[in-house]
Write an enzyme that holds these catalytic residues in place. Structure first.
Site, PDB file in Angstrom:
ATOM      1  N   HIS A   1       0.843  -1.196   0.000  1.00  0.00           N
ATOM      2  CA  HIS A   1       0.000   0.000   0.000  1.00  0.00           C
ATOM      3  C   HIS A   1       0.873   1.239   0.000  1.00  0.00           C
ATOM      4  O   HIS A   1       1.955   1.254   0.593  1.00  0.00           O
ATOM      5  CB  HIS A   1      -0.941   0.019   1.212  1.00  0.00           C
TER       6      HIS A   1
ATOM      7  N   HIS B   1       0.779   5.140   1.233  1.00  0.00           N
ATOM      8  CA  HIS B   1       0.092   6.114   2.064  1.00  0.00           C
ATOM      9  C   HIS B   1       0.061   7.431   1.291  1.00  0.00           C
ATOM     10  O   HIS B   1       1.120   7.940   0.884  1.00  0.00           O
ATOM     11  CB  HIS B   1       0.853   6.368   3.373  1.00  0.00           C
TER      12      HIS B   1
HETATM   13  P1  5GP Z   1       2.199   0.269   7.318  1.00  0.00           P
HETATM   14  O1  5GP Z   1       2.938   0.590   8.589  1.00  0.00           O
HETATM   15  O2  5GP Z   1       2.042  -1.221   7.123  1.00  0.00           O
HETATM   16  O3  5GP Z   1       2.813   0.962   6.125  1.00  0.00           O
HETATM   17  O4  5GP Z   1       0.784   0.929   7.489  1.00  0.00           O
HETATM   18  C1  5GP Z   1      -0.381   0.204   7.750  1.00  0.00           C
HETATM   19  C2  5GP Z   1      -1.510   1.187   7.959  1.00  0.00           C
HETATM   20  O5  5GP Z   1      -2.722   0.476   7.959  1.00  0.00           O
HETATM   21  C3  5GP Z   1      -1.439   1.949   9.297  1.00  0.00           C
HETATM   22  O6  5GP Z   1      -1.360   3.354   9.045  1.00  0.00           O
HETATM   23  C4  5GP Z   1      -2.730   1.551  10.009  1.00  0.00           C
HETATM   24  O7  5GP Z   1      -3.328   2.635  10.711  1.00  0.00           O
HETATM   25  C5  5GP Z   1      -3.609   1.074   8.876  1.00  0.00           C
HETATM   26  N1  5GP Z   1      -4.554   0.033   9.242  1.00  0.00           N
HETATM   27  C6  5GP Z   1      -4.293  -1.076  10.000  1.00  0.00           C
HETATM   28  N2  5GP Z   1      -5.404  -1.822  10.131  1.00  0.00           N
HETATM   29  C7  5GP Z   1      -6.372  -1.192   9.442  1.00  0.00           C
HETATM   30  C8  5GP Z   1      -7.747  -1.490   9.209  1.00  0.00           C
HETATM   31  O8  5GP Z   1      -8.296  -2.491   9.657  1.00  0.00           O
HETATM   32  N3  5GP Z   1      -8.443  -0.598   8.447  1.00  0.00           N
HETATM   33  C9  5GP Z   1      -7.868   0.527   7.922  1.00  0.00           C
HETATM   34  N4  5GP Z   1      -8.647   1.337   7.210  1.00  0.00           N
HETATM   35  N5  5GP Z   1      -6.579   0.835   8.127  1.00  0.00           N
HETATM   36  C10 5GP Z   1      -5.840  -0.012   8.877  1.00  0.00           C
END
Ligand code: 5GP
Ligand code: ZN
Length: 116
Positions: free
Chosen positions: A104, A106
């Protein structure tokens, strides 16, 4: 769900994309799905994913990265950021802080973001 897509039933983003778990959807197309982050780090914080499950950026086929790159422009337009500006962040692997292992981007925007 398109059964041709790699899918991990234990992945929360696969579940969201499949409609099995709620999220505020901001953009969807054949290959791309975007929704609000549940814990926003800025006024706008959208997560942009391929529908297909690839755990990290480095494990994602170039063809999928190319589509994502193109459609990030469409997501920006859809949520009204084409002229405003935004920040893109991609965590790749545990050392980066990645916690969800479904690729993903951001997309962050709002009042002027702090320095990076
Ligand atoms: P990463 O650290 O993997 O780049 O970011 C993962 C993101 O996913 C985090 O910003 C977290 O807040 C978001 N996230 C985690 N679980 C969920 C969820 O169940 N629903 C949504 N909409 N976002 C999530
Ligand atoms: Zn997934």
């Amino acid at each position: 769900m398109n059964s041709n897509h790699p899918f991990d039933p234990g992945c929360i983003f696969c579940q969201i994309i499949a409609g099995q778990k709620p999220a505020r959807v901001r953009y969807e197309s054949e290959h791309v799905f975007a929704f609000d982050d549940i814990h926003p780090k800025a006024a706008t914080h959208v997560l942009i994913c391929p529908r297909a499950h690839y755990p990290t950026f480095l494990e994602t086929p170039d063809s999928v990265l190319a589509i994502l790159g193109q459609e990030i422009k469409s997501v920006a337009a859809q949520i009204g950021l084409s002229h405003h500006g935004f920040r893109l962040v991609v965590n790749n692997g545990p050392a980066s802080g990645q916690i969800v292992f479904h690729l993903h981007y951001h997309m962050l925007a709002g009042a002027r973001l702090g320095g990076f």
